[in-house]
Design a protein around this motif. Structure first.
Motif, PDB file in Angstrom:
ATOM      1  N   UNK A 146       0.831  -1.204   0.000  1.00 35.04           N
ATOM      2  CA  UNK A 146       0.000   0.000   0.000  1.00 35.04           C
ATOM      3  C   UNK A 146       0.869   1.259   0.000  1.00 35.04           C
ATOM      4  N   UNK A 147       1.926   1.260   0.788  1.00 30.77           N
ATOM      5  CA  UNK A 147       2.818   2.417   0.843  1.00 30.77           C
ATOM      6  C   UNK A 147       3.470   2.674  -0.512  1.00 30.77           C
ATOM      7  N   UNK A 148       3.879   1.616  -1.176  1.00 28.96           N
ATOM      8  CA  UNK A 148       4.495   1.770  -2.496  1.00 28.96           C
ATOM      9  C   UNK A 148       3.502   2.349  -3.499  1.00 28.96           C
ATOM     10  N   UNK A 149       2.250   1.911  -3.426  1.00 24.61           N
ATOM     11  CA  UNK A 149       1.234   2.450  -4.328  1.00 24.61           C
ATOM     12  C   UNK A 149       1.026   3.947  -4.088  1.00 24.61           C
ATOM     13  N   UNK A 150       0.896   4.332  -2.822  1.00 25.06           N
ATOM     14  CA  UNK A 150       0.664   5.745  -2.505  1.00 25.06           C
ATOM     15  C   UNK A 150       1.857   6.602  -2.908  1.00 25.06           C
ATOM     16  N   UNK A 151       3.056   6.072  -2.693  1.00 22.33           N
ATOM     17  CA  UNK A 151       4.231   6.852  -3.061  1.00 22.33           C
ATOM     18  C   UNK A 151       4.374   6.933  -4.582  1.00 22.33           C
ATOM     19  N   UNK A 152       3.921   5.893  -5.282  1.00 24.37           N
ATOM     20  CA  UNK A 152       3.918   5.917  -6.739  1.00 24.37           C
ATOM     21  C   UNK A 152       2.998   7.036  -7.245  1.00 24.37           C
ATOM     22  N   UNK A 153       1.854   7.182  -6.571  1.00 25.60           N
ATOM     23  CA  UNK A 153       0.958   8.291  -6.916  1.00 25.60           C
ATOM     24  C   UNK A 153       1.677   9.623  -6.699  1.00 25.60           C
ATOM     25  N   UNK A 154       2.367   9.749  -5.563  1.00 19.90           N
ATOM     26  CA  UNK A 154       3.071  11.002  -5.290  1.00 19.90           C
ATOM     27  C   UNK A 154       4.161  11.261  -6.324  1.00 19.90           C
ATOM     28  N   UNK A 155       4.811  10.206  -6.770  1.00 19.53           N
ATOM     29  CA  UNK A 155       5.864  10.388  -7.777  1.00 19.53           C
ATOM     30  C   UNK A 155       5.286  10.907  -9.089  1.00 19.53           C
ATOM     31  N   UNK A 176      12.564   4.633  -2.437  1.00 22.76           N
ATOM     32  CA  UNK A 176      12.623   3.422  -1.612  1.00 22.76           C
ATOM     33  C   UNK A 176      12.685   3.765  -0.123  1.00 22.76           C
ATOM     34  N   UNK A 177      13.458   4.800   0.217  1.00 25.55           N
ATOM     35  CA  UNK A 177      13.550   5.195   1.623  1.00 25.55           C
ATOM     36  C   UNK A 177      12.206   5.692   2.142  1.00 25.55           C
ATOM     37  N   UNK A 178      11.544   6.524   1.346  1.00 24.45           N
ATOM     38  CA  UNK A 178      10.274   7.065   1.808  1.00 24.45           C
ATOM     39  C   UNK A 178       9.209   5.976   1.852  1.00 24.45           C
ATOM     40  N   UNK A 179       9.235   5.042   0.901  1.00 25.65           N
ATOM     41  CA  UNK A 179       8.284   3.930   0.938  1.00 25.65           C
ATOM     42  C   UNK A 179       8.475   3.113   2.212  1.00 25.65           C
ATOM     43  N   UNK A 180       9.722   2.862   2.577  1.00 24.62           N
ATOM     44  CA  UNK A 180      10.016   2.126   3.803  1.00 24.62           C
ATOM     45  C   UNK A 180       9.582   2.927   5.023  1.00 24.62           C
ATOM     46  N   UNK A 181       9.827   4.233   4.991  1.00 29.96           N
ATOM     47  CA  UNK A 181       9.429   5.137   6.072  1.00 29.96           C
ATOM     48  C   UNK A 181       7.911   5.113   6.270  1.00 29.96           C
ATOM     49  N   UNK A 182       7.149   5.212   5.180  1.00 34.29           N
ATOM     50  CA  UNK A 182       5.691   5.178   5.283  1.00 34.29           C
ATOM     51  C   UNK A 182       5.210   3.816   5.766  1.00 34.29           C
ATOM     52  N   UNK A 183       5.782   2.743   5.202  1.00 29.95           N
ATOM     53  CA  UNK A 183       5.359   1.393   5.572  1.00 29.95           C
ATOM     54  C   UNK A 183       5.537   1.157   7.061  1.00 29.95           C
ATOM     55  N   UNK A 184       6.615   1.679   7.625  1.00 27.97           N
ATOM     56  CA  UNK A 184       6.868   1.521   9.063  1.00 27.97           C
ATOM     57  C   UNK A 184       5.747   2.109   9.901  1.00 27.97           C
ATOM     58  N   UNK A 185       5.145   3.194   9.417  1.00 25.74           N
ATOM     59  CA  UNK A 185       4.075   3.835  10.164  1.00 25.74           C
ATOM     60  C   UNK A 185       2.770   3.043  10.091  1.00 25.74           C
ATOM     61  N   UNK A 186       2.708   2.073   9.175  1.00 29.67           N
ATOM     62  CA  UNK A 186       1.564   1.176   9.124  1.00 29.67           C
ATOM     63  C   UNK A 186       1.796  -0.088   9.924  1.00 29.67           C
TER      64      UNK A 186
END
Length: 363
Positions: A133-142, A154-164
């Protein structure tokens, strides 16, 4: 990097609609993460093998909201059917990450997700699910800000995923991922996972993980509750120090390909994880009688044959049987002959070390 570094840059483009799909794998920790601080910060560092076959595929379709409604707007489908009971977790996740992906309230999202493993298999899907889910949302942001480079993505995707889900930050990349600040590991961070930066012997590059599904039902104690019970735990500080020390030991083990020492740490970490559960207040046991039967059979087989096969456990009753490529045939034969009898309905999953998440093109 700090949390502020992940604040979104002003968006250059605005899209009315679109759809993205990502597939993210699960992972199995070798040094366990158990106990956390505020904002999903780990109480100790961990390291994991990224898996391959056990994965979650998630599609996010987004449509610009026209009604001016405030708040988050999304539908959630799990394997084609509405999944209302999971929506509060997504709502909480969105609240945590909104500061970093501020477009969330601008769109209505249709989230469709499915696992490659059976839903009731007893395999935790939060890591792979939140990573996808985090990768999808960050893909939208990209797409809204195309200047984002791959390393930051990749860093931000990992950062967001951690918060889930904390361990989800280890499901973005492969094959050996470390998470949590450690003074001896360069660039290690509590905010996201990193690829293990030191030498890794080829024997660990093609490792196998056969997951024995001992118990497919829901755990009587969730991982979230278990983590919280580490606050005030009488052995917590010693446990955290042990994790730091085991990561130190792994440096020479990974470099030299020392399977004997690898096995000692991996099995000790698994048993320590469950020891923490059994000595918390309230205390609980997630292992089942068949879990112990499998462990004892693995110990006997390894003693008798010298085949370097070992086990690890997640926060549940299932057993991950780890072994190198060189003994694959012997290990599978042993599993089929001796261990499958202890699996619920004889079910098990053959997996191996993977390279991380990947985007899936629309058909």
């Amino acid at each position: 990097m700090t949390e502020k570094d992940f604040k979104a840059e002003p968006y250059q483009y605005f899209s009315d609609s679109g759809k993205v799909t990502w597939k993210a794998p699960s992972n199995i920790a070798l040094v366990k993460y158990w106990g956390k601080l505020a904002n999903q910060i780990p109480a100790n560092p961990s390291i994991s093998f990224t898996l391959d076959a056990c994965a979650t595929s998630t599609s996010v379709a987004y449509q610009k909201k026209e009604d001016g409604k405030e708040g988050f707007s999304f539908d959630l489908l799990f394997e084609g059917k509405p999944k209302e009971d999971f929506k509060p977790k997504i709502e909480t996740f969105f609240k945590r990450i909104e500061f970093y992906v501020p477009f969330l309230k601008d769109y209505h999202f249709t989230i469709e997700t499915s696992n490659s493993f059976p839903h009731s298999s007893g395999i935790a899907s939060s890591a792979s699910g939140m990573a996808a889910l985090s990768l999808c949302l960050l893909d939208v942001e990209k797409q809204l800000n195309p200047g984002m480079n791959e390393e930051f993505f990749k860093k931000k995707a990992s950062f967001l995923a951690r918060l889930g889900s904390g361990s989800a930050c280890r499901s973005i990349e492969g094959d050996l991922i470390q998470w949590g600040e450690h003074p001896q590991i360069p660039n290690s961070s509590n905010l996201y996972g990193i690829k293990y930066p030191f030498e890794v012997n080829p024997v660990f590059k093609n490792y196998h993980d056969t997951i024995l599904l001992v118990h497919k039902g829901q755990k009587q104690v969730s991982s979230t509750v278990g983590h919280d019970l580490m606050h005030g735990h009488p052995y917590a500080q010693n446990r955290f120090q042990q994790a730091f020390g085991n990561l130190d030991k792994f440096k020479s083990i990974f470099a030299g390909g020392d399977l004997e020492e690898f096995i000692k740490i991996v099995e000790s970490e698994a048993l320590t994880l469950h020891a923490m559960m059994m000595t918390s207040m309230p205390y609980f046991i997630l292992m089942k009688p068949d879990t112990l039967e499998i462990i004892n059979k693995i110990w006997k087989y390894r003693t008798d044959t010298k085949v370097p096969i070992c086990f690890t456990l997640d926060a549940g009753a299932n057993v991950h049987v780890l072994y190198p490529e060189s003994v694959k045939e012997k290990a599978i034969q042993f599993i089929q002959d001796e261990l499958v009898v202890h699996c619920e309905k004889g079910h098990y999953i053959c997996d191996r070390i993977g390279i991380g998440a990947k985007i899936i093109a629309d058909q």
